[in-house]
Design a protein around this motif. Structure first.
Motif, PDB file in Angstrom:
ATOM      1  N   GLN A  20       5.395   4.252  10.191  1.00  0.00           N
ATOM      2  CA  GLN A  20       5.935   3.263   9.255  1.00  0.00           C
ATOM      3  C   GLN A  20       5.633   1.848   9.741  1.00  0.00           C
ATOM      4  O   GLN A  20       5.780   1.541  10.918  1.00  0.00           O
ATOM      5  CB  GLN A  20       7.443   3.449   9.110  1.00  0.00           C
ATOM      6  CG  GLN A  20       8.076   2.510   8.077  1.00  0.00           C
ATOM      7  CD  GLN A  20       9.574   2.685   8.005  1.00  0.00           C
ATOM      8  OE1 GLN A  20      10.273   2.442   8.975  1.00  0.00           O
ATOM      9  NE2 GLN A  20      10.066   3.137   6.867  1.00  0.00           N
ATOM     10  N   ILE A  21       5.204   0.991   8.826  1.00  0.00           N
ATOM     11  CA  ILE A  21       4.928  -0.402   9.166  1.00  0.00           C
ATOM     12  C   ILE A  21       6.210  -1.211   9.015  1.00  0.00           C
ATOM     13  O   ILE A  21       6.875  -1.145   7.982  1.00  0.00           O
ATOM     14  CB  ILE A  21       3.825  -0.980   8.260  1.00  0.00           C
ATOM     15  CG1 ILE A  21       2.504  -0.244   8.487  1.00  0.00           C
ATOM     16  CG2 ILE A  21       3.652  -2.476   8.524  1.00  0.00           C
ATOM     17  CD1 ILE A  21       1.391  -0.699   7.568  1.00  0.00           C
ATOM     18  N   SER A  22       6.565  -1.953  10.062  1.00  0.00           N
ATOM     19  CA  SER A  22       7.728  -2.846   9.998  1.00  0.00           C
ATOM     20  C   SER A  22       7.405  -4.135  10.737  1.00  0.00           C
ATOM     21  O   SER A  22       6.729  -4.128  11.775  1.00  0.00           O
ATOM     22  CB  SER A  22       8.963  -2.179  10.605  1.00  0.00           C
ATOM     23  OG  SER A  22       8.780  -1.932  11.971  1.00  0.00           O
TER      24      SER A  22
ATOM     25  N   GLN B 225      -0.972  -8.930   3.894  1.00  0.00           N
ATOM     26  CA  GLN B 225      -2.062  -8.235   4.582  1.00  0.00           C
ATOM     27  C   GLN B 225      -1.571  -7.432   5.776  1.00  0.00           C
ATOM     28  O   GLN B 225      -2.124  -6.389   6.115  1.00  0.00           O
ATOM     29  CB  GLN B 225      -3.114  -9.257   5.018  1.00  0.00           C
ATOM     30  CG  GLN B 225      -3.889  -9.859   3.856  1.00  0.00           C
ATOM     31  CD  GLN B 225      -4.790 -11.007   4.281  1.00  0.00           C
ATOM     32  OE1 GLN B 225      -4.711 -11.501   5.403  1.00  0.00           O
ATOM     33  NE2 GLN B 225      -5.651 -11.446   3.362  1.00  0.00           N
ATOM     34  N   LYS B 226      -0.504  -7.936   6.442  1.00  0.00           N
ATOM     35  CA  LYS B 226       0.073  -7.199   7.572  1.00  0.00           C
ATOM     36  C   LYS B 226       0.810  -5.950   7.096  1.00  0.00           C
ATOM     37  O   LYS B 226       0.745  -4.895   7.726  1.00  0.00           O
ATOM     38  CB  LYS B 226       1.027  -8.095   8.357  1.00  0.00           C
ATOM     39  CG  LYS B 226       0.348  -9.238   9.097  1.00  0.00           C
ATOM     40  CD  LYS B 226       1.387 -10.127   9.767  1.00  0.00           C
ATOM     41  CE  LYS B 226       0.734 -11.326  10.442  1.00  0.00           C
ATOM     42  NZ  LYS B 226       1.753 -12.244  11.027  1.00  0.00           N
ATOM     43  N   LEU B 227       1.517  -6.070   5.983  1.00  0.00           N
ATOM     44  CA  LEU B 227       2.295  -4.935   5.476  1.00  0.00           C
ATOM     45  C   LEU B 227       1.428  -3.914   4.755  1.00  0.00           C
ATOM     46  O   LEU B 227       1.700  -2.710   4.803  1.00  0.00           O
ATOM     47  CB  LEU B 227       3.388  -5.449   4.537  1.00  0.00           C
ATOM     48  CG  LEU B 227       4.508  -6.284   5.177  1.00  0.00           C
ATOM     49  CD1 LEU B 227       5.395  -6.893   4.100  1.00  0.00           C
ATOM     50  CD2 LEU B 227       5.344  -5.430   6.131  1.00  0.00           C
ATOM     51  N   PHE B 228       0.381  -4.417   4.094  1.00  0.00           N
ATOM     52  CA  PHE B 228      -0.483  -3.525   3.311  1.00  0.00           C
ATOM     53  C   PHE B 228      -1.951  -3.797   3.654  1.00  0.00           C
ATOM     54  O   PHE B 228      -2.692  -4.373   2.851  1.00  0.00           O
ATOM     55  CB  PHE B 228      -0.246  -3.731   1.813  1.00  0.00           C
ATOM     56  CG  PHE B 228       1.190  -3.561   1.396  1.00  0.00           C
ATOM     57  CD1 PHE B 228       1.742  -2.296   1.247  1.00  0.00           C
ATOM     58  CD2 PHE B 228       1.998  -4.667   1.180  1.00  0.00           C
ATOM     59  CE1 PHE B 228       3.065  -2.140   0.871  1.00  0.00           C
ATOM     60  CE2 PHE B 228       3.321  -4.522   0.801  1.00  0.00           C
ATOM     61  CZ  PHE B 228       3.863  -3.251   0.655  1.00  0.00           C
ATOM     62  N   PRO B 229      -2.375  -3.433   4.857  1.00  0.00           N
ATOM     63  CA  PRO B 229      -3.786  -3.676   5.225  1.00  0.00           C
ATOM     64  C   PRO B 229      -4.738  -2.921   4.308  1.00  0.00           C
ATOM     65  O   PRO B 229      -4.526  -1.745   4.015  1.00  0.00           O
ATOM     66  CB  PRO B 229      -3.853  -3.160   6.671  1.00  0.00           C
ATOM     67  CG  PRO B 229      -2.678  -2.251   6.823  1.00  0.00           C
ATOM     68  CD  PRO B 229      -1.619  -2.744   5.910  1.00  0.00           C
ATOM     69  N   ASP B 230      -5.745  -3.653   3.839  1.00  0.00           N
ATOM     70  CA  ASP B 230      -6.781  -3.071   2.970  1.00  0.00           C
ATOM     71  C   ASP B 230      -6.224  -2.553   1.649  1.00  0.00           C
ATOM     72  O   ASP B 230      -6.808  -1.658   1.024  1.00  0.00           O
ATOM     73  CB  ASP B 230      -7.522  -1.933   3.694  1.00  0.00           C
ATOM     74  CG  ASP B 230      -8.130  -2.381   5.004  1.00  0.00           C
ATOM     75  OD1 ASP B 230      -8.656  -3.511   5.045  1.00  0.00           O
ATOM     76  OD2 ASP B 230      -8.043  -1.628   5.983  1.00  0.00           O
ATOM     77  N   GLN B 231      -5.081  -3.091   1.220  1.00  0.00           N
ATOM     78  CA  GLN B 231      -4.501  -2.676  -0.066  1.00  0.00           C
ATOM     79  C   GLN B 231      -4.032  -3.912  -0.835  1.00  0.00           C
ATOM     80  O   GLN B 231      -3.786  -4.967  -0.260  1.00  0.00           O
ATOM     81  CB  GLN B 231      -3.290  -1.750   0.146  1.00  0.00           C
ATOM     82  CG  GLN B 231      -3.583  -0.441   0.830  1.00  0.00           C
ATOM     83  CD  GLN B 231      -2.323   0.399   0.951  1.00  0.00           C
ATOM     84  OE1 GLN B 231      -1.640   0.657  -0.051  1.00  0.00           O
ATOM     85  NE2 GLN B 231      -2.010   0.821   2.156  1.00  0.00           N
ATOM     86  N   GLU B 232      -3.896  -3.747  -2.142  1.00  0.00           N
ATOM     87  CA  GLU B 232      -3.281  -4.781  -2.956  1.00  0.00           C
ATOM     88  C   GLU B 232      -1.769  -4.683  -2.803  1.00  0.00           C
ATOM     89  O   GLU B 232      -1.187  -3.602  -2.887  1.00  0.00           O
ATOM     90  CB  GLU B 232      -3.666  -4.594  -4.433  1.00  0.00           C
ATOM     91  CG  GLU B 232      -5.094  -4.982  -4.759  1.00  0.00           C
ATOM     92  CD  GLU B 232      -5.319  -6.481  -4.653  1.00  0.00           C
ATOM     93  OE1 GLU B 232      -4.336  -7.240  -4.796  1.00  0.00           O
ATOM     94  OE2 GLU B 232      -6.471  -6.889  -4.422  1.00  0.00           O
ATOM     95  N   ALA B 233      -1.121  -5.819  -2.565  1.00  0.00           N
ATOM     96  CA  ALA B 233       0.333  -5.814  -2.343  1.00  0.00           C
ATOM     97  C   ALA B 233       1.117  -5.779  -3.645  1.00  0.00           C
ATOM     98  O   ALA B 233       2.280  -5.354  -3.662  1.00  0.00           O
ATOM     99  CB  ALA B 233       0.738  -7.050  -1.538  1.00  0.00           C
TER     100      ALA B 233
END
Length: 799
Positions: free
Chosen positions: A114-116, A161-169
């Motif tokens: 999990q990203i936090s 970008q930190k929470l969703f690397p390589d994804q649209e937020a």
């Protein structure tokens, strides 16, 4: 012609190396300080200038008065936003900002990875109007509709970008502190702390927290909830104060001893007005002006050296000027010749000063916690500044000497009748030396006063112990985790005592409300500050109990401790009489007894007077733990406590501070000003001593034959040394007489910012005089001693 000017200038400078080195050194140091000052002022005055409507933006602030106490608060009550629409139709937009501070942001996921991310600050809640008043570039989402729904939020690009690397937020779900699930409805550009007071990375919608607010909570005031308005173009706000007072009269329920006033603070004033805090460290306009003036004085001081030495060189160059005039040289040509020399010295000085400025910035950025730099390629205004600086120093340094030297009459020059005494330069040079040392002594006295005041605030008793007390900020108010952590901390052998509380004895966070105290003659009502604490608070922080007893162990209120200021205000000359009185505070409708009176302690900085203060229990508000340590190896104990903290709060950063650090932060601006003044004082003294040395060298050369004659006639070493030294000491004494009232007035005004401050002591002025005299004697001493011990035959052998 210009080529000839430059070639002649180079020849003259090469023949007079000492003259050139002194001037270039002085100007280089002065100009480098001016460059650093330009960068600092440019930084300090550059906050939030990008907003197109800034001239029409205001913040609504609050002034509260209760008895003799007055409080300035940037916050407003929650329902004020709606009331403003009724009283101010000329407000085009009205918006609120709830500062949430920091928090743990997580991306919900099923897996173990999990990203936090923990944000120390930069989280808040706003309504859709906020970014219609202020400007911020939107990368994704609809600015008009993104924050309409509950549980919606906008996010800064870097955090996305930190929470969703390589994804649209966009449309992703995040969780804030296990309290709010927020859907991302917009992505905005990143801002820099270097130029804004509103660097928020995560902003939820107001609708998300609307249920937590009381619709009629006019008595609740927090600096974290602020209101901003956009005024319609050409609207008049002349009667705004009167309408604000009518609004207060209608909605507030105030006691007889209370009053409230709302004011419109211009947006441009937010970063500089220290009565009302901003979301960034504010800076006083006085400090900005002081910095600009001191930098200007340093430039002028360096130019004074130039003028002083150039006029002193007049006799030496008089024959050159006479020959030029005999051969057909015009006054204008001679003036341009000397100006060319000055401009060349100034240009070399500016080139050197750029390197010195880069070195200075390394120290400035470290001490002042800034990130200043010179942008050579994109900052066109900087090059204009350098051009103006070059012309200013060249003209200020060169005009007077050029006019003096070009005015010599050829016949007088060639007859050797031009002397130092008849070119009109003696009084000028004396005046310039006095001017230099006025600046140096004012800076020196100011530095000593600030240093003395800083020593006073660091070491003066604040009414509680602050040595070796570690304060741990808890990430949330989960009392089960806190109690478990406290129990583990008590097992450590180095822990002498431990307490849980909402905050430390002294902090920037002040929670105030009204109280009622029953007395024999009736009731006493006023405002007081409250501190939510447990029964270990008094012994842990070393508060002194003057009467009664300490609080007993309890999760909720069962009694109050008051400070002696509150007891005196209530009319108790004997503090024992206050114990047992029934007391009611703020939101609580029940009365509880006063169980004890504690000695006054400072709850904020020494700039503010001690106010009535109440201590009581309220476990649900405990957000920090204070630990008194006995170990001499504090670093080791901090690390051990950190491991315990992480075992209970693994997702959060270990956020701790010692009490000394908390108190020092009260005076961070003063510390920065002190560091700047110390550096500028040393530089001003050095530049002044350069000029003094050059002048002493010239005088020694001019009076060499006089010294020879005096020694032949029986003058001793002491006579010759005194002959030179007394002349300079008189000038320094005159400078001191002028500098004394200037420094006194300036520092007295600065000390008035502190309710508790030092007194001007006589030793401050004596120390300044002795330091200046010592430096002056050391500066001129070498040349003076050399002149005094010269063999008189060597002085007179060319006659």
């Amino acid at each position: 012609m210009i080529k000839n000017y430059l070639i002649t200038a180079l020849r003259n400078l090469s023949r007079n190396k000492t003259y050139a080195v002194i001037n270039i050194t002085g100007l280089s140091i002065g100009i480098s300080c001016a460059i650093v000052a330009y960068l600092m002022v440019n930084y300090m005055t550059g906050f939030d200038k990008v907003h197109r409507k800034k001239d029409r933006i205001y913040r609504v602030v609050t002034i509260s008065k209760s008895g003799d106490n007055q409080d300035h608060n940037p916050g407003v009550p929650w329902p004020l936003l709606t009331a403003l629409e009724e009283y101010f139709p000329e407000f085009e937009k009205i918006s609120g900002l709830q500062n949430y501070g920091g928090g743990l942001i997580k991306v919900p996921s099923v897996g173990s990875d999990q990203i936090s991310i923990q944000q120390r600050e930069g989280i808040g809640f706003i309504d859709p109007n906020f970014y219609q008043i202020l400007d911020r570039r939107w990368l994704h989402g609809d600015p008009l509709r993104a924050l309409e729904e509950p549980n919606s939020a906008i996010i800064a690009q870097s955090l996305a970008q930190k929470l969703f690397p390589d994804q649209e937020a966009l449309d992703k779900i995040i969780n804030l502190d296990d309290k709010y699930d927020l859907r991302i409805t917009g992505v905005v550009e990143d801002l820099s702390d270097e130029n804004t007071d509103f660097n928020f990375n995560l902003l939820g919608s107001f609708a998300t927290i609307a249920g937590e607010k009381e619709p009629d909570s006019w008595g609740s005031l927090s600096s974290d909830f602020q209101c901003f308005v956009l005024v319609r173009e050409n609207a008049s706000l002349q009667d705004a104060p009167a309408r604000m007072d009518k609004l207060v009269e209608k909605y507030y329920k105030l006691a007889a001893h209370e009053s409230k006033h709302h004011m419109l603070q211009p947006f441009a004033d937010i970063h500089y007005n220290q009565d009302y805090q901003s979301f960034h460290s504010s800076v006083s306009k006085t400090n900005v002006w002081t910095l600009m003036l001191v930098a200007l004085f340093l430039i002028v001081t360096a130019c004074v050296n130039f003028i002083n030495l150039a006029t002193a060189q007049a006799v030496k160059r008089s024959k050159e000027i006479g020959v030029r005039k005999v051969l057909g040289g015009f006054k204008s040509q001679i003036r341009w010749q000397f100006l060319a020399e000055t401009m060349m010295i100034s240009l070399v000085s500016i080139i050197i000063s750029l390197g010195l400025a880069e070195l200075l910035l390394l120290k400035v950025n470290h001490y002042l916690e800034l990130k200043l730099s010179i942008d050579y390629w994109h900052d066109l205004i900087f090059w204009y500044f350098l051009l103006v600086l070059w012309l200013f120093t060249s003209l200020l340094s060169g005009l007077y000497p050029a006019f003096v030297l070009s005015g010599f009459k050829p016949i007088s020059v060639l007859k050797n009748s031009i002397t130092v005494s008849n070119i009109g330069g003696i009084q000028l040079r004396k005046g310039l030396v006095v001017f230099q040392f006025i600046i140096s002594q004012v800076l020196m006295m100011s530095t000593i006063v600030i240093m003395y005041q800083m020593y006073f605030v660091r070491h003066q008793d604040m009414g509680f112990d602050r040595k070796a007390i570690l304060t741990i900020q808890l990430p949330h108010k989960d009392q089960n985790s806190r109690k478990a952590l406290v129990q583990q901390l008590k097992q450590l052998p180095s822990v002498q005592d431990i307490t849980s509380a909402a905050d430390t004895p002294a902090s920037n966070s002040v929670w105030r409300s009204n109280f009622i105290l029953k007395t024999d003659s009736g009731k006493v009502e006023n405002d007081a500050q409250i501190k939510m604490v447990d029964h270990h608070y008094v012994p842990t922080y070393g508060l002194t109990l003057l009467s009664g007893k300490n609080l007993t162990e309890s999760d909720t209120i069962n009694g109050f401790l008051i400070n002696e200021t509150l007891a005196r205000y209530a009319g108790f000359s004997n503090l024992d009489d206050a114990v047992g009185r029934q007391f009611r505070f703020g939101w609580n409708n029940e009365y509880y007894p006063i169980v004890g009176v504690v000695k006054d302690f400072h709850t904020t900085s020494f700039k503010n007077k001690i106010i009535p203060t109440v201590l009581c229990q309220s476990e649900k508000e405990y957000a920090s733990v204070g630990v008194r340590l006995s170990s001499s190896d504090l670093g080791k104990e901090v690390a051990v406590i950190g491991k315990l903290f992480k075992s209970f709060y693994p997702e959060y950063d270990y956020n701790y501070r010692f009490m000394d650090d908390i108190i020092q932060r009260f005076y961070s601006n003063e510390e920065k000003m002190y560091n700047i003044l110390v550096a500028l004082t040393l530089i001003a003294i050095f530049i002044g001593c350069l000029g003094l040395y050059g002048l002493a060298a010239f005088m020694a050369n001019q009076r060499v034959k006089e010294i020879g004659v005096r020694k032949i006639l029986g003058a001793s070493f002491a006579n010759i040394f005194g002959l030179f030294s007394i002349a300079f000491l008189k000038l320094i004494a005159i400078a001191f007489m002028v500098a004394l009232p200037l420094a006194y007035l300036g520092m007295n005004r600065w000390l008035q910012e502190f309710t508790y401050s030092i007194n001007f002591e006589w030793w401050i002025f004596i120390l300044t005089v002795l330091a200046t005299l010592t430096l002056a004697l050391l500066t001129v001493g070498y040349k003076t001693v050399r002149a005094a011990v010269t063999n008189p035959i060597d002085c007179l052998k060319d006659e």
